[in-house]
Motif scaffolding. Sequence first.
Motif, mmCIF file in Angstrom:
data_model
loop_
_atom_site.group_PDB
_atom_site.id
_atom_site.type_symbol
_atom_site.label_atom_id
_atom_site.label_comp_id
_atom_site.label_asym_id
_atom_site.label_seq_id
_atom_site.Cartn_x
_atom_site.Cartn_y
_atom_site.Cartn_z
ATOM 1 N N ARG A 323 55.135 94.892 11.179
ATOM 2 C CA ARG A 323 54.177 95.615 10.327
ATOM 3 C C ARG A 323 53.020 96.169 11.137
ATOM 4 N NH1 ARG A 323 55.317 91.413 6.829
ATOM 5 N NH2 ARG A 323 53.459 90.253 7.474
ATOM 6 N N ARG A 324 52.631 95.471 12.201
ATOM 7 C CA ARG A 324 51.482 95.902 12.989
ATOM 8 C C ARG A 324 51.855 96.913 14.073
ATOM 9 N NH1 ARG A 324 47.717 96.580 10.988
ATOM 10 N NH2 ARG A 324 46.510 96.589 12.927
ATOM 11 N N ARG A 325 53.148 97.157 14.262
ATOM 12 C CA ARG A 325 53.578 97.973 15.391
ATOM 13 C C ARG A 325 53.008 99.390 15.328
ATOM 14 N NH1 ARG A 325 58.835 96.974 15.168
ATOM 15 N NH2 ARG A 325 58.517 95.126 16.471
ATOM 16 N N MET A 326 53.037 100.039 14.164
ATOM 17 C CA MET A 326 52.582 101.418 14.078
ATOM 18 C C MET A 326 51.085 101.530 14.330
ATOM 19 S SD MET A 326 52.692 104.146 10.914
ATOM 20 C CE MET A 326 54.460 104.390 11.014
ATOM 21 N N ASP A 327 50.287 100.705 13.650
ATOM 22 C CA ASP A 327 48.836 100.792 13.798
ATOM 23 C C ASP A 327 48.417 100.437 15.214
ATOM 24 O OD1 ASP A 327 46.144 101.095 13.199
ATOM 25 O OD2 ASP A 327 45.948 99.117 12.278
ATOM 26 N N ARG A 328 48.973 99.362 15.729
ATOM 27 C CA ARG A 328 48.604 98.925 17.083
ATOM 28 C C ARG A 328 49.029 99.967 18.112
ATOM 29 N NH1 ARG A 328 51.063 95.240 21.135
ATOM 30 N NH2 ARG A 328 49.330 94.283 22.285
ATOM 31 N N GLY A 329 50.269 100.424 18.036
ATOM 32 C CA GLY A 329 50.766 101.378 19.014
ATOM 33 C C GLY A 329 50.034 102.707 18.960
ATOM 34 N N SER A 330 49.765 103.202 17.749
ATOM 35 C CA SER A 330 49.086 104.492 17.638
ATOM 36 C C SER A 330 47.626 104.400 18.066
ATOM 37 C CB SER A 330 49.193 105.024 16.207
ATOM 38 O OG SER A 330 48.610 104.136 15.278
ATOM 39 N N THR A 331 46.971 103.273 17.814
ATOM 40 C CA THR A 331 45.577 103.113 18.230
ATOM 41 C C THR A 331 45.479 103.026 19.755
ATOM 42 O OG1 THR A 331 45.006 101.986 16.161
ATOM 43 C CG2 THR A 331 43.505 101.690 18.010
ATOM 44 N N ILE A 332 46.358 102.241 20.373
ATOM 45 C CA ILE A 332 46.380 102.164 21.836
ATOM 46 C C ILE A 332 46.682 103.530 22.430
ATOM 47 C CG2 ILE A 332 47.625 101.200 23.814
ATOM 48 C CD1 ILE A 332 48.000 98.631 22.139
ATOM 49 N N GLY A 333 47.676 104.223 21.883
ATOM 50 C CA GLY A 333 48.043 105.531 22.392
ATOM 51 C C GLY A 333 46.956 106.570 22.208
ATOM 52 N N PHE A 334 46.283 106.542 21.054
ATOM 53 C CA PHE A 334 45.202 107.489 20.776
ATOM 54 C C PHE A 334 44.057 107.307 21.766
ATOM 55 C CE2 PHE A 334 41.128 108.108 18.422
ATOM 56 C CZ PHE A 334 41.179 109.493 18.292
ATOM 57 N N THR A 335 43.646 106.059 21.978
ATOM 58 C CA THR A 335 42.550 105.772 22.902
ATOM 59 C C THR A 335 42.915 106.167 24.327
ATOM 60 O OG1 THR A 335 41.784 103.934 21.517
ATOM 61 C CG2 THR A 335 41.063 103.943 23.795
ATOM 62 N N ASP A 336 44.112 105.787 24.745
ATOM 63 C CA ASP A 336 44.569 106.103 26.102
ATOM 64 C C ASP A 336 44.655 107.619 26.307
ATOM 65 O OD1 ASP A 336 45.694 105.472 28.697
ATOM 66 O OD2 ASP A 336 47.633 106.050 27.863
ATOM 67 N N SER A 337 45.162 108.340 25.321
ATOM 68 C CA SER A 337 45.288 109.794 25.436
ATOM 69 C C SER A 337 43.940 110.480 25.518
ATOM 70 C CB SER A 337 46.084 110.343 24.248
ATOM 71 O OG SER A 337 47.399 109.822 24.233
#
Length: 381
Positions: A323-337
């Motif tokens: 359940r946390r995969r989308m929020d966690r992955g997109s937040t990490i990716g957004f910040t890194d990008s």
Amino acid sequence: MNSEENGIAVVGGGPAGMALALALHRHGQQAGIFDARARGAGLADQRILALSHGSRQTLEWLGAWEAIESTPIRTIHISQRGGLGRTLIRAEEIGVPALGYVLSAASLIAALDQAVARANIPYHEHSRIEDVRADNPQVSFRVGATLHQSALLAYAEGAIGTQAEANHRDYGQHALIFTATATTPHGGRAWERFTPDGPLALLPLAGNDGRDLAVVYTCDPEQATQLAALDEDTFLARLQAHFGSRLSFAAASPRHVFPLGLRYRKTIVGPRQVWLGNAAQTLHPVAGQGFNLALRDIRDLARSLGDADDPGKSGQLAAYAARRRMDRGSTIGFTDSLVRLFSNDHFLLQHLRGAGLLALDLLPPLRHFVARRMIWGARAW
């Protein structure tokens, strides 16, 4: 060797650990906090945090918000130095009283500690956990001469993990953290200014008739060391040149320097173990997503385990991680990008960035989507 049993053992008595223990308590799960430090050690934390409106709602639910001193962010001004394009995000457009709130880590820690005390949640200070063994139907660990057994061990603080367990990225940047005083009131406005050296964030504070700002000034390590050593007048001139003419600065506090990087665990669950907060990921401070993501993880975990007879079952933990995969992955990716896209002076990227900022400014639905995503994470979708 003595032996004690606990429901859920929370490792870390910082803000994430206390928030998790409170959230579990609210959902009827017995939890105890184990911290290697003395209780109250976090009150010396000098950091300034930016929490989203969604995080305020979580802290209200935990019974901690009323005791926290905060300054609302009603507008965010986003721009890039040396290029066209800027956008304004306003709380009134999103239908919230504030986009976020600026507060000291010490104020947050004090409020959470008071709420933990009111809830009579066991708090074990000077308790370093060692010799962890995850054997069904419990996980065991040792604190000094005492053996403890729990249904679940939740790491809310500590090292991310080994190279095999985690991904790492060094941005080659350090952050100078300090307080600046402007010549005019900020009016509840925050600034995110992207520069080739890295982002420059100014967050509104309540002091000096509304003229104080918490500043995160990102640059390469050598430059950070040099800037930290400058006298106040010389540094103010450098800050003014770096930020531009939208604000004038009258004073600056001494600067503290911190290295920046991205580190996150590849998996956040294991046999009767779960990792959250700084134990799961540390993010670049751009867009201020670190602790906001931690609170979303905490709320979701507590909800997932609320009616569980055995909170450490592998199926439950796997479902939580999914359940946390989308929020966690997109937040990490957004910040890194954001860091990698904006921390350079490439000619083509500069124009693309400007076009993106202009699009945000001209297209309210897109702007509202970005704002809601930063406030509530993936559940805003």
